[in-house]
Design a protein around this motif. Sequence first.
Motif, PDB file in Angstrom:
ATOM      1  N   ASP A   1      32.843  16.678  45.714  1.00 13.47           N
ATOM      2  CA  ASP A   1      31.666  16.195  44.986  1.00 13.47           C
ATOM      3  C   ASP A   1      30.595  17.261  44.829  1.00 13.47           C
ATOM      4  N   GLY A   2      30.984  18.523  44.712  1.00 11.97           N
ATOM      5  CA  GLY A   2      29.969  19.526  44.414  1.00 11.97           C
ATOM      6  C   GLY A   2      29.486  19.375  42.980  1.00 11.97           C
ATOM      7  N   PHE A   3      28.464  20.110  42.616  1.00 10.87           N
ATOM      8  CA  PHE A   3      27.995  20.074  41.234  1.00 10.87           C
ATOM      9  C   PHE A   3      29.119  20.544  40.303  1.00 10.87           C
ATOM     10  N   ALA A   4      29.019  20.166  39.048  1.00  9.94           N
ATOM     11  CA  ALA A   4      30.093  20.400  38.076  1.00  9.94           C
ATOM     12  C   ALA A   4      30.548  21.859  38.088  1.00  9.94           C
ATOM     13  N   PRO A   5      31.877  22.102  38.008  1.00  9.78           N
ATOM     14  CA  PRO A   5      32.389  23.480  38.039  1.00  9.78           C
ATOM     15  C   PRO A   5      31.746  24.396  37.016  1.00  9.78           C
ATOM     16  N   ALA A   6      31.388  23.870  35.857  1.00  4.16           N
ATOM     17  CA  ALA A   6      30.764  24.716  34.842  1.00  4.16           C
ATOM     18  C   ALA A   6      29.404  25.227  35.300  1.00  4.16           C
ATOM     19  N   LYS A   7      28.751  24.475  36.181  1.00  2.00           N
ATOM     20  CA  LYS A   7      27.405  24.862  36.623  1.00  2.00           C
ATOM     21  C   LYS A   7      27.404  25.440  38.041  1.00  2.00           C
ATOM     22  N   ASN A   8      28.481  25.220  38.779  1.00  2.00           N
ATOM     23  CA  ASN A   8      28.563  25.727  40.146  1.00  2.00           C
ATOM     24  C   ASN A   8      29.965  26.298  40.397  1.00  2.00           C
ATOM     25  N   PRO A   9      30.386  27.304  39.615  1.00  2.00           N
ATOM     26  CA  PRO A   9      31.777  27.796  39.718  1.00  2.00           C
ATOM     27  C   PRO A   9      32.079  28.450  41.050  1.00  2.00           C
ATOM     28  N   ASP A  10      31.065  29.012  41.726  1.00  2.00           N
ATOM     29  CA  ASP A  10      31.326  29.734  42.970  1.00  2.00           C
ATOM     30  C   ASP A  10      31.910  28.832  44.050  1.00  2.00           C
ATOM     31  N   MET A  11      31.497  27.563  44.054  1.00  2.00           N
ATOM     32  CA  MET A  11      31.998  26.672  45.094  1.00  2.00           C
ATOM     33  C   MET A  11      33.462  26.331  44.889  1.00  2.00           C
ATOM     34  N   TRP A  12      33.856  26.106  43.626  1.00  2.00           N
ATOM     35  CA  TRP A  12      35.203  25.636  43.332  1.00  2.00           C
ATOM     36  C   TRP A  12      36.175  26.815  43.294  1.00  2.00           C
ATOM     37  N   SER A  13      36.346  27.468  44.429  1.00  2.00           N
ATOM     38  CA  SER A  13      37.174  28.674  44.494  1.00  2.00           C
ATOM     39  C   SER A  13      38.553  28.343  45.046  1.00  2.00           C
ATOM     40  N   GLN A  14      39.505  29.242  44.790  1.00  2.00           N
ATOM     41  CA  GLN A  14      40.849  29.020  45.333  1.00  2.00           C
ATOM     42  C   GLN A  14      40.836  29.069  46.852  1.00  2.00           C
ATOM     43  N   SER A  15      39.959  29.892  47.424  1.00  2.00           N
ATOM     44  CA  SER A  15      39.875  29.941  48.888  1.00  2.00           C
ATOM     45  C   SER A  15      39.469  28.587  49.453  1.00  2.00           C
ATOM     46  N   LEU A  16      38.596  27.866  48.740  1.00  2.00           N
ATOM     47  CA  LEU A  16      38.212  26.523  49.183  1.00  2.00           C
ATOM     48  C   LEU A  16      39.407  25.574  49.125  1.00  2.00           C
ATOM     49  N   PHE A  17      40.135  25.589  48.040  1.00  2.00           N
ATOM     50  CA  PHE A  17      41.290  24.687  47.921  1.00  2.00           C
ATOM     51  C   PHE A  17      42.354  24.998  48.974  1.00  2.00           C
TER      52      PHE A  17
END
Length: 685
Positions: free
Chosen positions: A188-204
């Motif tokens: 539930d982070g902010f939308a990937p378009a606006k917060n791309p740094d969070m949605w990283s492959q390292s996170l997944f």
Amino acid sequence: MSQQDSTNNPVGNQAKLTWDEEGRPVSSEFDDVYFSKANGLEETRFVFLQHNYLPERWQTLTNQDHFVIAETGFGTGLNFLAAWQLWQQQAPTEAQLHFISVEMFPVGHSDLQTALALWPELAPLAQQLIDNYPQALTPGFHRLSFDNGRVQLTLIIGEASDSFSQLLASPHPAFEVPQHRVDAWFLDGFAPAKNPDMWSQSLFDLIARLSAPEATAATFTCAGIVKRGLKSAGFTIEKVPGFGRKREMLRAKLSSVYCEPEADSFAEGPFNSPHPAPWWVHKSQPTTQKSAIVIGGGIAGCHSAHALAKRGWQVTLLERHSQLATEGSGNPQGVLYAKLSAKTDNLGDFNLTALQYAQRVYQPYWQAAGSQCGVLQLSEDANSQAALIERLGQQTLQKALVRNLDRQQASEIAGIELLSGGLFFQQAGWLNPAKVCQQLTTHSNINVTTHAEVTSLTYDDGQWQTLNAAGKLLAHAPTVVIATANDALQLPQSNYLPLKPVRGQVSYLTANDTSSQLNTVLCGEGYIAPAHQGQHCLGASFGPKQSKTDLRQQDHGQNLQRLAPLSEPLLQAFQPTPPLQGRASVRATTPDYLPMVGPVSDPQATRERFALLRKNAKASINATIPSLPGLFVNVGHGSRGLCYTPLCSELLASQINGDPPPLGWQSIRALHPSRFLIRDLIRNK
């Protein structure tokens, strides 16, 4: 245990919000909404609760089960509150919910109140969250407890990947999976378009490694980066209709659980390893017999017993005296106090985390067991105080943790003229440890046995037997916690611990007209607490390597002299020196002043297993310390027992019960009882 090791988030990254025409919060950093404009609560229920199948899964749990949810983006806490509400409605009464959430930009206290006021039906739960929300939004772990421990919230402030990596048992590939993996994910982070740094492959990838078999995940977004990341990490994804006007969302299920490599598949040798030897990793042994013995009825033992009891364990607490809190925990006024540091180091960071946790734990205790009058830590070094405040962040000054006061401000709060300014901890104060111990052990799962001195421990057929000097069996159980301070050295299993005795004597002063004006605890080289029932507690002397408890007039005199740099009127109020009463006790401390919390090891086997460290501190050793089954310690708290023992006991109970811990792996390593064995090997001692 450095907080900067566990997150990249500098202190002070509090969320900046604006509010739309309907009074809903919007993130200024990401120009994105915190929840749906249609109906945020219903969106949460649809996306995260329904599509993680939580109602159905929770109805099948037993009272012995615990369920773990992890979340990216705590935000206003709406998802947590909705899950908590559903847990109350669907889960068995004694099952436990662990909710772990990371947040890079935590919402401030007043903004949290404003945002949660939008959901009146959640008001009773929201108020409990607001009341327990961290006072200082500092990076790292913040453990909050609700419903008598049935619901635990671990809020980790920091960048998502860095924060979740602290939940691994270690960074070593063969020993990284934690005790209890995550059952459901709220992405539930902010939308990937606006917060791309969070949605990283390292996170997944981290999400997969932390997940239980067949773990589920749900998210509002169908962005390509999320679909590719989940698939690459081993999730099977499915697009389903979204909430409100949102056409689609994702739900996912782990199709191939991450498995730890076998330890012996990694070569061992004197060559350098890219991963530190994972010596501190401990895995709880699954047991259907939730029965434990705690040896020692001081503040450490009573907190240990309580932390286990609230998890459903049957605890026998053995105390050798006729009542609890007779030795180091026996002073009438103990100060909830921690020495914070402007530096980022293990001791300073642990003090900060432990103090905030203790202040939350003791909220129900102040009225009956002490006074939340605040603590003034006085200092002539204004520069060090300013550096500490700068490190903690300016938002801390607006909260209840600490304020930096000049001499006049400090004097006004104290009610008496002081010689310097200092740091004021307004949510701290003094407590009577014996009364706290009594309340902690008034629990249906705790049986207190006094006049029970344990002189030996034996282990047979999966059970520890505790025996007295006459060889009489006092109690038996598969799990034992030693919480006897320096007396832990009297038992062969724990006599390798480098505990150091420190004698401390407190003096009792009869209150007079001047001293009765004191409103708050004053701390410097010593401390004085406000009068209670006509008497002040003044202390404490410091006698390293001394273990006698006779009263000494010389120590009374030294205690009085410690008033000199605090307050001239107070010093003069007790002149000439009257005959003084008091008490002396012996505290236990450690070489690095951090407590020792965790499993007891076999020291000789440890030295043999990690002998390569004598030649090379970075040697490739793919092994953990050989621990004695079911045997733990909670010792070495020095003069900070009131502050340290709540968090240490929560950590210990989490290790024993197999729960997600309240601290990251770096902190667990820094507190491990056998760290000095490893340190001596590295130093070739």
